[in-house]
Motif scaffolding. Structure first.
Motif, PDB file in Angstrom:
ATOM      1  N   HIS A 187     -21.786 -49.628 -23.524  1.00 47.83           N
ATOM      2  CA  HIS A 187     -23.371 -49.454 -22.482  1.00 47.83           C
ATOM      3  C   HIS A 187     -22.569 -51.570 -21.963  1.00 47.83           C
ATOM      4  O   HIS A 187     -23.254 -51.899 -22.850  1.00 47.83           O
TER       5      HIS A 187
ATOM      6  N   ASN B  35     -21.892 -47.540 -19.119  1.00 51.94           N
ATOM      7  CA  ASN B  35     -23.113 -47.747 -18.474  1.00 51.94           C
ATOM      8  C   ASN B  35     -23.353 -49.090 -17.803  1.00 51.94           C
ATOM      9  O   ASN B  35     -23.122 -49.888 -18.771  1.00 51.94           O
TER      10      ASN B  35
ATOM     11  N   ILE C 100     -25.682 -51.872 -17.795  1.00 52.40           N
ATOM     12  CA  ILE C 100     -26.998 -52.655 -17.508  1.00 52.40           C
ATOM     13  C   ILE C 100     -27.098 -53.946 -16.736  1.00 52.40           C
ATOM     14  O   ILE C 100     -26.566 -54.764 -17.089  1.00 52.40           O
TER      15      ILE C 100
ATOM     16  N   LEU D  54     -17.097 -45.756 -13.066  1.00 51.45           N
ATOM     17  CA  LEU D  54     -18.111 -46.151 -13.652  1.00 51.45           C
ATOM     18  C   LEU D  54     -19.416 -44.478 -13.243  1.00 51.45           C
ATOM     19  O   LEU D  54     -19.553 -44.255 -12.198  1.00 51.45           O
ATOM     20  N   ASP D  55     -20.275 -44.402 -14.633  1.00 54.16           N
ATOM     21  CA  ASP D  55     -20.508 -43.384 -14.829  1.00 54.16           C
ATOM     22  C   ASP D  55     -21.876 -43.458 -14.227  1.00 54.16           C
ATOM     23  O   ASP D  55     -22.804 -42.477 -13.837  1.00 54.16           O
ATOM     24  N   HIS D  56     -22.573 -44.601 -14.924  1.00 55.75           N
ATOM     25  CA  HIS D  56     -23.937 -45.057 -14.112  1.00 55.75           C
ATOM     26  C   HIS D  56     -24.704 -46.378 -14.332  1.00 55.75           C
ATOM     27  O   HIS D  56     -23.476 -47.168 -15.284  1.00 55.75           O
TER      28      HIS D  56
ATOM     29  N   GLN E 202     -28.030 -48.437 -15.186  1.00 58.43           N
ATOM     30  CA  GLN E 202     -29.468 -48.865 -15.435  1.00 58.43           C
ATOM     31  C   GLN E 202     -30.247 -50.345 -15.011  1.00 58.43           C
ATOM     32  O   GLN E 202     -29.424 -51.025 -14.979  1.00 58.43           O
TER      33      GLN E 202
ATOM     34  N   THR F  78     -31.001 -45.943 -13.795  1.00 58.57           N
ATOM     35  CA  THR F  78     -32.106 -45.179 -14.171  1.00 58.57           C
ATOM     36  C   THR F  78     -32.488 -45.964 -13.914  1.00 58.57           C
ATOM     37  O   THR F  78     -32.340 -47.625 -13.962  1.00 58.57           O
TER      38      THR F  78
ATOM     39  N   ARG G 103     -23.071 -35.487 -10.560  1.00 59.54           N
ATOM     40  CA  ARG G 103     -22.465 -36.898 -10.756  1.00 59.54           C
ATOM     41  C   ARG G 103     -23.562 -37.374 -12.488  1.00 59.54           C
ATOM     42  O   ARG G 103     -24.679 -37.134 -12.163  1.00 59.54           O
ATOM     43  N   GLY G 104     -22.693 -38.029 -12.594  1.00 60.16           N
ATOM     44  CA  GLY G 104     -23.252 -38.847 -14.449  1.00 60.16           C
ATOM     45  C   GLY G 104     -23.222 -37.475 -15.505  1.00 60.16           C
ATOM     46  O   GLY G 104     -23.760 -38.193 -16.417  1.00 60.16           O
TER      47      GLY G 104
ATOM     48  N   ARG H 277     -20.450 -34.487 -17.632  1.00 59.46           N
ATOM     49  CA  ARG H 277     -19.460 -34.526 -18.064  1.00 59.46           C
ATOM     50  C   ARG H 277     -19.045 -34.155 -19.288  1.00 59.46           C
ATOM     51  O   ARG H 277     -19.487 -33.914 -20.075  1.00 59.46           O
TER      52      ARG H 277
ATOM     53  N   PRO I  43     -25.903 -39.550 -18.731  1.00 59.53           N
ATOM     54  CA  PRO I  43     -26.987 -40.909 -18.585  1.00 59.53           C
ATOM     55  C   PRO I  43     -27.718 -41.353 -19.975  1.00 59.53           C
ATOM     56  O   PRO I  43     -28.253 -40.838 -20.260  1.00 59.53           O
ATOM     57  N   GLU I  44     -26.913 -42.346 -20.371  1.00 60.78           N
ATOM     58  CA  GLU I  44     -27.858 -42.534 -21.368  1.00 60.78           C
ATOM     59  C   GLU I  44     -27.373 -42.139 -23.031  1.00 60.78           C
ATOM     60  O   GLU I  44     -28.246 -42.363 -23.614  1.00 60.78           O
TER      61      GLU I  44
END
Lengths: 356, 96
Positions: A59, A86, A88, A107-109, A111, A150, B18-19, B21, B36-37
């Motif tokens: 993160h 992630n 943030i 980049l995966d995600h 926040q 998110t 997506r997000g 895997r 995610p997270e």
């Protein structure tokens, strides 16, 4: 001797620099200067060591991580190491070319934080004019890029009544997940506790509002409750030195982001030792790991491997000793401290901003 | 004709949204799905099923391949595969 199980997550606090001044910032009261920050090669090494040790997700946080010019490079390093990345972010430094570069880097995600749904509410907390419009624009760009998003809302006395509107905004902006996180009262949050802590009635109303949204079933929702109206502590960080490792801008390695408040212990640094030595052998990480350190009533409690004794930094901040039972627990001999604060809310002090 | 969006049949072609895997965690020697997270551990037949998702093979192709690989009755495999893939599609971990 068996080694502790490896960490799952790395919180990489790349910088304390941030355009916002939120009075509940999770950064420590003593902020680190740019000149003290790890450089790109240092962070590359931290990511490599983390992956080697068993970390699965990184993160990237701050401060505002987009204040670092090497953000895209660090995301591509994470991707190459098969670490889930992630970001943030407050979103105020994001634009289309930067987002495209992050997307290409893998980049995966993301926040994305919002301080409120109203411009006035957001500016009162973040202290930055026109931040709300920039965040909404950032959300639109993220949505268009396809990167999963998110929305994060930190809630407190002033914005807690607007939780339904927070979900409306999340749906309008196409977020797949929403995090409603009550302010956590450490560091800046603790400094501003008496201005931010909601009443018990407000807390109950906020929980009802979140449950009503959950029942709609279209969004994935994380809800983080405040400690002060609880009677059992949270399993802080999933247990000290069990799942989570935090690296600060200057390379200190911590079991949680508030741990620098703990007195009489050396804070290990990635400049002096490897991440695995620090995780496995440092006095800091072994200080409150497992259950052997526990005093009563924790030691004989049936919940000791569920909540791991709650939060050490909270025990320190409220009782003066990090090894005491978390005062949030009704079984703690210090629980009256928390009860006194939670029921004694009256006048509204001024907010103290984190300016940097 | 409208079809429920989450209905998975042998003709469906699925891949990870997506997000999400699939990943082998070599330190713990586990299969996990990154999300995610969070990350969740998958066990038993699930890693064998999910590693065949490539956005090209149909669910039927996957069942066929696993029946051969594990020398097991096709209908037994089909039941497990459809149950897992339906559940993950419902949760938006997989999509068509």
């Amino acid at each position: 001797m068996t080694l502790p199980s490896p960490p799952m997550s790395l919180l990489a606090e790349l910088t304390h620099r941030c355009p916002l001044a939120c009075p509940y910032c999770s950064n420590p009261l003593e902020l680190e200067r740019k000149t003290a920050e790890l450089d790109t090669a240092d962070w590359r090494s931290v990511l490599e060591q983390a992956a080697e040790l068993g970390v699965l997700q990184v993160h990237f946080s701050g401060g505002e991580p987009m204040a670092r010019p090497d953000m895209v490079e660090l995301v591509s390093v994470a991707r190459r190491l098969n670490l889930y990345s992630n970001l943030i972010t407050s979103g105020v430094l994001l634009d289309e070319p930067k987002l495209e570069a992050l997307d290409r880097a893998g980049l995966d995600h993301i926040q994305l934080s919002f301080q409120d749904v109203t411009e006035a509410g957001a500016e009162r907390i973040g202290g930055l004019r026109s931040a709300q419009a920039r965040k909404i624009e950032a959300a639109r760009l993220i949505r268009a890029s396809g990167i999963p998003m998110t929305l994060n809302f930190v809630v407190h006395r002033e914005n807690i009544a607007r939780i339904p509107e927070m979900f409306t905004l999340a749906r309008e902006l196409g977020a797949g997940r929403v995090e409603i996180a009550h302010t956590q009262y450490y560091g800046w949050g603790l400094k501003n506790r008496d201005a931010l802590l909601p009443s018990r009635e407000q807390l109950e109303e906020s929980t009802r509002a979140v449950e009503a949204e959950r029942a709609k079933g279209d969004l994935s929702i994380d809800y983080v409750t405040p400690d002060y109206h609880a009677d059992r502590p949270k399993p802080c960080m999933g247990g000290w030195g069990q799942r989570f490792v935090n690296v600060t801008p200057s390379g200190r390695v911590l079991p949680c982001h508030a741990a620098e408040t703990i007195p009489d212990v050396a804070f290990p640094n990635v400049r002096d030792a490897s991440l695995s030595e620090i995780w496995n052998c440092s006095p800091l990480f072994n200080m409150f790991r497992g259950t052997n350190w526990m005093p009563e009533p924790c030691r004989s409690c049936e919940r000791k491997e569920k909540d791991w004794g709650g939060c050490r930094c909270q025990a320190l901040a409220l009782t003066g000793n990090a090894a005491n039972a978390d005062p949030v627990c009704s079984l703690s001999p210090f629980h009256d401290i928390v009860e006194g604060v939670a029921t004694g809310l009256s006048e509204k002090p001024e907010l103290l901003y984190r300016r940097f | 004709m409208t079809e429920a969006p989450h209905t998975v049949t042998e003709e469906t072609v699925l891949s990870f949204a997506r997000g999400y895997r699939l990943q082998h965690d070599r330190v713990r020697d586990l299969w996990i799905v990154q999300a995610p997270e969070k990350a969740f551990v998958i066990e038993g037949a699930a890693p064998h099923i999910l590693r065949l998702l490539d956005g090209k093979r149909s669910v039927g192709d996957i069942i066929q391949q696993l029946a051969l690989e594990f020398s097991a009755p096709r209908e037994v495999i089909a039941k497990d595969v459809l149950a897992l893939l339906s559940e993950l599609t419902e949760k938006n971990v997989l999509h068509t």
